[in-house]
Write a protein that holds these residues in place. Structure first.
Motif, PDB file in Angstrom:
ATOM      1  N   ASN A  48      22.584   1.525  43.688  1.00 48.04           N
ATOM      2  CA  ASN A  48      23.013   1.282  42.313  1.00 48.04           C
ATOM      3  C   ASN A  48      24.177   2.212  41.966  1.00 48.04           C
ATOM      4  O   ASN A  48      24.169   3.401  42.301  1.00 48.04           O
ATOM      5  CB  ASN A  48      21.825   1.544  41.368  1.00 48.04           C
ATOM      6  N   ILE A  49      25.176   1.689  41.292  1.00 51.51           N
ATOM      7  CA  ILE A  49      26.358   2.488  40.957  1.00 51.51           C
ATOM      8  C   ILE A  49      26.010   3.685  40.067  1.00 51.51           C
ATOM      9  O   ILE A  49      26.786   4.641  39.981  1.00 51.51           O
ATOM     10  CB  ILE A  49      27.442   1.624  40.277  1.00 51.51           C
ATOM     11  N   ARG A  50      24.835   3.661  39.417  1.00 47.60           N
ATOM     12  CA  ARG A  50      24.428   4.765  38.550  1.00 47.60           C
ATOM     13  C   ARG A  50      23.483   5.758  39.236  1.00 47.60           C
ATOM     14  O   ARG A  50      23.090   6.741  38.621  1.00 47.60           O
ATOM     15  CB  ARG A  50      23.781   4.224  37.273  1.00 47.60           C
ATOM     16  N   HIS A  51      23.143   5.521  40.483  1.00 50.10           N
ATOM     17  CA  HIS A  51      22.269   6.441  41.215  1.00 50.10           C
ATOM     18  C   HIS A  51      23.163   7.407  41.985  1.00 50.10           C
ATOM     19  O   HIS A  51      23.401   7.254  43.188  1.00 50.10           O
ATOM     20  CB  HIS A  51      21.334   5.681  42.143  1.00 50.10           C
ATOM     21  N   THR A  52      23.606   8.443  41.307  1.00 51.98           N
ATOM     22  CA  THR A  52      24.612   9.336  41.895  1.00 51.98           C
ATOM     23  C   THR A  52      24.039  10.345  42.880  1.00 51.98           C
ATOM     24  O   THR A  52      24.781  10.935  43.662  1.00 51.98           O
ATOM     25  CB  THR A  52      25.356  10.089  40.771  1.00 51.98           C
ATOM     26  N   SER A  53      22.725  10.545  42.878  1.00 53.61           N
ATOM     27  CA  SER A  53      22.121  11.514  43.799  1.00 53.61           C
ATOM     28  C   SER A  53      21.723  10.886  45.131  1.00 53.61           C
ATOM     29  O   SER A  53      21.214  11.581  46.015  1.00 53.61           O
ATOM     30  CB  SER A  53      20.875  12.143  43.162  1.00 53.61           C
ATOM     31  N   ILE A  54      21.985   9.615  45.320  1.00 52.54           N
ATOM     32  CA  ILE A  54      21.492   8.898  46.494  1.00 52.54           C
ATOM     33  C   ILE A  54      22.225   9.307  47.767  1.00 52.54           C
ATOM     34  O   ILE A  54      23.418   9.629  47.747  1.00 52.54           O
ATOM     35  CB  ILE A  54      21.603   7.369  46.283  1.00 52.54           C
ATOM     36  N   SER A  55      21.493   9.326  48.861  1.00 47.50           N
ATOM     37  CA  SER A  55      22.065   9.419  50.196  1.00 47.50           C
ATOM     38  C   SER A  55      21.883   8.036  50.817  1.00 47.50           C
ATOM     39  O   SER A  55      20.779   7.683  51.235  1.00 47.50           O
ATOM     40  CB  SER A  55      21.340  10.473  51.035  1.00 47.50           C
ATOM     41  N   PRO A  56      22.919   7.221  50.849  1.00 51.47           N
ATOM     42  CA  PRO A  56      22.759   5.784  51.162  1.00 51.47           C
ATOM     43  C   PRO A  56      22.130   5.532  52.526  1.00 51.47           C
ATOM     44  O   PRO A  56      22.365   6.273  53.483  1.00 51.47           O
ATOM     45  CB  PRO A  56      24.201   5.262  51.116  1.00 51.47           C
ATOM     46  N   GLU A  57      21.333   4.478  52.582  1.00 50.11           N
ATOM     47  CA  GLU A  57      20.708   4.016  53.817  1.00 50.11           C
ATOM     48  C   GLU A  57      20.952   2.521  53.969  1.00 50.11           C
ATOM     49  O   GLU A  57      21.046   1.795  52.973  1.00 50.11           O
ATOM     50  CB  GLU A  57      19.202   4.278  53.813  1.00 50.11           C
ATOM     51  N   GLY A  58      21.022   2.086  55.206  1.00 52.75           N
ATOM     52  CA  GLY A  58      21.139   0.662  55.488  1.00 52.75           C
ATOM     53  C   GLY A  58      19.811   0.110  55.970  1.00 52.75           C
ATOM     54  O   GLY A  58      19.037   0.803  56.637  1.00 52.75           O
ATOM     55  N   ILE A  59      19.559  -1.134  55.643  1.00 52.66           N
ATOM     56  CA  ILE A  59      18.328  -1.818  56.055  1.00 52.66           C
ATOM     57  C   ILE A  59      18.731  -3.141  56.688  1.00 52.66           C
ATOM     58  O   ILE A  59      19.404  -3.955  56.054  1.00 52.66           O
ATOM     59  CB  ILE A  59      17.410  -2.087  54.853  1.00 52.66           C
ATOM     60  N   GLY A  60      18.326  -3.358  57.940  1.00 53.79           N
ATOM     61  CA  GLY A  60      18.626  -4.652  58.539  1.00 53.79           C
ATOM     62  C   GLY A  60      18.926  -4.598  60.022  1.00 53.79           C
ATOM     63  O   GLY A  60      18.565  -3.643  60.723  1.00 53.79           O
ATOM     64  N   THR A  61      19.609  -5.603  60.497  1.00 49.98           N
ATOM     65  CA  THR A  61      19.846  -5.845  61.917  1.00 49.98           C
ATOM     66  C   THR A  61      20.478  -4.647  62.616  1.00 49.98           C
ATOM     67  O   THR A  61      21.513  -4.135  62.180  1.00 49.98           O
ATOM     68  CB  THR A  61      20.759  -7.072  62.088  1.00 49.98           C
ATOM     69  N   GLY A  62      19.861  -4.204  63.712  1.00 49.40           N
ATOM     70  CA  GLY A  62      20.431  -3.171  64.546  1.00 49.40           C
ATOM     71  C   GLY A  62      20.266  -1.758  64.048  1.00 49.40           C
ATOM     72  O   GLY A  62      20.708  -0.812  64.708  1.00 49.40           O
ATOM     73  N   LEU A  63      19.623  -1.578  62.890  1.00 49.02           N
ATOM     74  CA  LEU A  63      19.483  -0.250  62.294  1.00 49.02           C
ATOM     75  C   LEU A  63      18.056   0.280  62.483  1.00 49.02           C
ATOM     76  O   LEU A  63      17.130  -0.469  62.815  1.00 49.02           O
ATOM     77  CB  LEU A  63      19.810  -0.297  60.805  1.00 49.02           C
ATOM     78  N   ARG A  64      17.885   1.581  62.247  1.00 49.70           N
ATOM     79  CA  ARG A  64      16.547   2.163  62.294  1.00 49.70           C
ATOM     80  C   ARG A  64      15.642   1.489  61.269  1.00 49.70           C
ATOM     81  O   ARG A  64      16.081   1.103  60.193  1.00 49.70           O
ATOM     82  CB  ARG A  64      16.598   3.662  61.967  1.00 49.70           C
ATOM     83  N   THR A  65      14.382   1.349  61.615  1.00 49.72           N
ATOM     84  CA  THR A  65      13.404   0.809  60.681  1.00 49.72           C
ATOM     85  C   THR A  65      13.152   1.838  59.586  1.00 49.72           C
ATOM     86  O   THR A  65      12.844   2.991  59.872  1.00 49.72           O
ATOM     87  CB  THR A  65      12.086   0.482  61.400  1.00 49.72           C
ATOM     88  N   LYS A  66      13.281   1.425  58.342  1.00 52.65           N
ATOM     89  CA  LYS A  66      13.106   2.334  57.211  1.00 52.65           C
ATOM     90  C   LYS A  66      11.701   2.181  56.633  1.00 52.65           C
ATOM     91  O   LYS A  66      11.036   1.160  56.840  1.00 52.65           O
ATOM     92  CB  LYS A  66      14.151   2.050  56.128  1.00 52.65           C
ATOM     93  N   ILE A  67      11.266   3.223  55.891  1.00 54.79           N
ATOM     94  CA  ILE A  67       9.946   3.135  55.253  1.00 54.79           C
ATOM     95  C   ILE A  67      10.063   3.387  53.756  1.00 54.79           C
ATOM     96  O   ILE A  67      10.949   4.100  53.290  1.00 54.79           O
ATOM     97  CB  ILE A  67       8.920   4.085  55.888  1.00 54.79           C
ATOM     98  N   ASN A  68       9.146   2.787  53.026  1.00 53.77           N
ATOM     99  CA  ASN A  68       9.064   2.938  51.576  1.00 53.77           C
ATOM    100  C   ASN A  68       7.724   3.549  51.186  1.00 53.77           C
ATOM    101  O   ASN A  68       6.688   3.238  51.778  1.00 53.77           O
ATOM    102  CB  ASN A  68       9.204   1.573  50.894  1.00 53.77           C
ATOM    103  N   VAL A  69       7.765   4.395  50.155  1.00 51.37           N
ATOM    104  CA  VAL A  69       6.558   5.016  49.598  1.00 51.37           C
ATOM    105  C   VAL A  69       6.345   4.502  48.181  1.00 51.37           C
ATOM    106  O   VAL A  69       7.247   4.593  47.345  1.00 51.37           O
ATOM    107  CB  VAL A  69       6.706   6.556  49.578  1.00 51.37           C
ATOM    108  N   ASN A  70       5.179   3.941  47.918  1.00 48.55           N
ATOM    109  CA  ASN A  70       4.822   3.495  46.567  1.00 48.55           C
ATOM    110  C   ASN A  70       4.131   4.621  45.803  1.00 48.55           C
ATOM    111  O   ASN A  70       3.275   5.325  46.352  1.00 48.55           O
ATOM    112  CB  ASN A  70       3.853   2.310  46.623  1.00 48.55           C
TER     113      ASN A  70
END
Length: 437
Positions: A48-70
């Protein structure tokens, strides 16, 4: 002013954004290759353009599998301090995403603090928040009200939102024809189904899908197309309702891409192991290789208290078969809101599944971590092993709880350690147990 609205639009125009460049570096991928994948929609960079503290990650083909915490509060557990401790735990153990699933009262204060603090991407399910945010009963909420909540979350800086747009009338009819043991187990899906049945109206997220996409595009929010009809027990998996909704999600994926909105597609919750690989291939085919986000899958229904394990088994198979993003499951699943220890157990279990799958998929550099651990074990270098371990604190605690007399072994094998024995022989030494020189 940016020349593009979303990461997908930039990639389609051949613009290398700072976020895309950062992801390419993290993934050891040529930036041009990653740009092409984002342009096609096979990779999403939720940012999001307003999430200025983010360290961007990619999700999808050829990339590391990412995990989410609820995480998030409920009417029975309202302590935001506890939830922020869970945030700290998620960040400590490397979760790439955190979803705030709070469903009680005014949640925006916590969410704003979360967005401000977190380098991990932040997700929400606006449907959960609608009743508390609007202070209306379900039957009183209008389609316009639902859109207000989506806009509020986008303005607060949320990077991706689960939108249950696929449970339209056609999918609901398939669900009702094909009787299930567990019916609808998606919280958001059940609320939408109830709203549709009580009002007689079409799913507002489906009927006003273009308006939803316009809001998301304005802030570059990735849409995570929710699986309202995901199976809630293994007997319901791969049924007509699940597949009917998946077909709708495939069409909705293309509609989002046409507006340069990034897409992820959510997948099954409970599923026997022998069905998982086929489901991953089916989803990728029907949804045009969009990134796939799975909850588990949980591979057996009879292990409450251990569903971080049943989920990790399914998640490893799913990710090795093509899933790109795993939602963690804690030991408290099906039982209560997870506490801090449950969250840790869930994170580690999901990370094990994700990393094991990355090795199987041949993700660049995935094996290097394991090779470094093997080298440390070969040298019996305990400090290096603890440094490399996914949870080094736990590993050290276990080792030191029953310390060996010889630090070149552990207390299980002692001087009969196979590694020690072989190392000594290859170094030209004699192996003695009763007497040592």
């Amino acid at each position: 002013m940016r020349e593009y609205k979303t990461q997908k639009e930039a990639a389609r125009k051949g613009i290398i954004t700072p976020e895309l460049k950062m992801v390419a570096e993290k993934e050891h991928m040529e930036v041009e290759k990653l740009c092409a994948l984002v342009a096609k929609g096979e990779v999403a960079i939720p940012c999001n353009i307003r999430h200025t503290s983010i360290s961007p990650e990619g999700i999808g083909t050829g990339l590391r599998t990412k995990i989410n915490v609820n995480l998030g509060i409920s009417g029975d557990c309202k302590n935001y301090g506890d939830e922020m401790q869970k945030v700290d735990m998620a960040l400590k153990f490397g979760a790439e995403a955190i979803m705030d699933l709070s469903n009680y009262g005014k949640t925006n204060t916590f969410r704003k603090e979360l967005v401000k603090k977190s380098p991990a991407m932040i997700g929400t399910v606006p449907m959960y928040d609608a009743i508390g945010y609007l202070e209306k009963d379900l039957l009183e909420i209008t389609a316009e009200d639902f859109l207000k909540v989506i806009r509020a979350h986008a303005e607060e800086g949320v990077d991706f939102m689960t939108i249950h747009a696929g449970i339209n009338r056609r999918a609901a009819e398939s669900f009702m024809r094909d009787k299930r043991k567990m019916n609808i187990v998606s919280r958001g899906g059940s609320l939408l189904f109830a709203w549709m049945m009580m009002t007689g109206n079409e799913n507002p997220f489906y009927e006003y899908y273009d308006e939803v996409l316009d809001i998301l595009r304005e802030y570059d929010v990735t849409i995570s197309l929710g699986d309202a009809l995901r199976p809630g027990c293994i007997d319901d998996s791969s049924d007509a309702g699940q597949i009917a909704e998946l077909i709708e999600l495939g069409a909705l994926t293309e509609r989002a891409w046409a507006k340069d909105v990034q897409v992820m597609v959510e997948g099954p919750g409970h599923m026997a192991m022998n069905e998982i690989a086929a489901n991953m291939k089916l989803q990728k085919r029907i949804c045009h290789n969009a990134p796939f986000y799975v909850l588990g899958p949980i591979v057996t229904d009879v292990a409450p208290g251990y569903d971080h394990i049943t989920s990790a088994i399914g998640g490893a198979i799913a990710a090795a078969s093509g899933a790109d993003f795993l939602c963690y499951v804690t030991p408290a699943e099906h039982l209560r809101l997870p506490d801090l220890n449950d969250v840790k157990e869930g994170i580690i279990s999901a990370r094990i599944a994700a990393h094991a799958a990355d090795i199987a998929k041949g993700v660049p550099h995935a094996r290097e971590w394991d090779n470094a651990m093997a080298e440390a074990r070969h040298k019996v270098d305990w400090d290096k092993m603890f440094e490399l371990a996914m949870d080094g604190e736990k590993a050290r605690t276990y080792f030191e709880s029953t310390p060996p007399s010889d630090r070149h072994t552990c207390s299980m094998c002692g001087k009969m350690c196979a590694v020690r024995t072989t190392n000594m022989i290859l170094e030209g030494k004699e192996v003695r147990f009763c007497t040592e020189k």
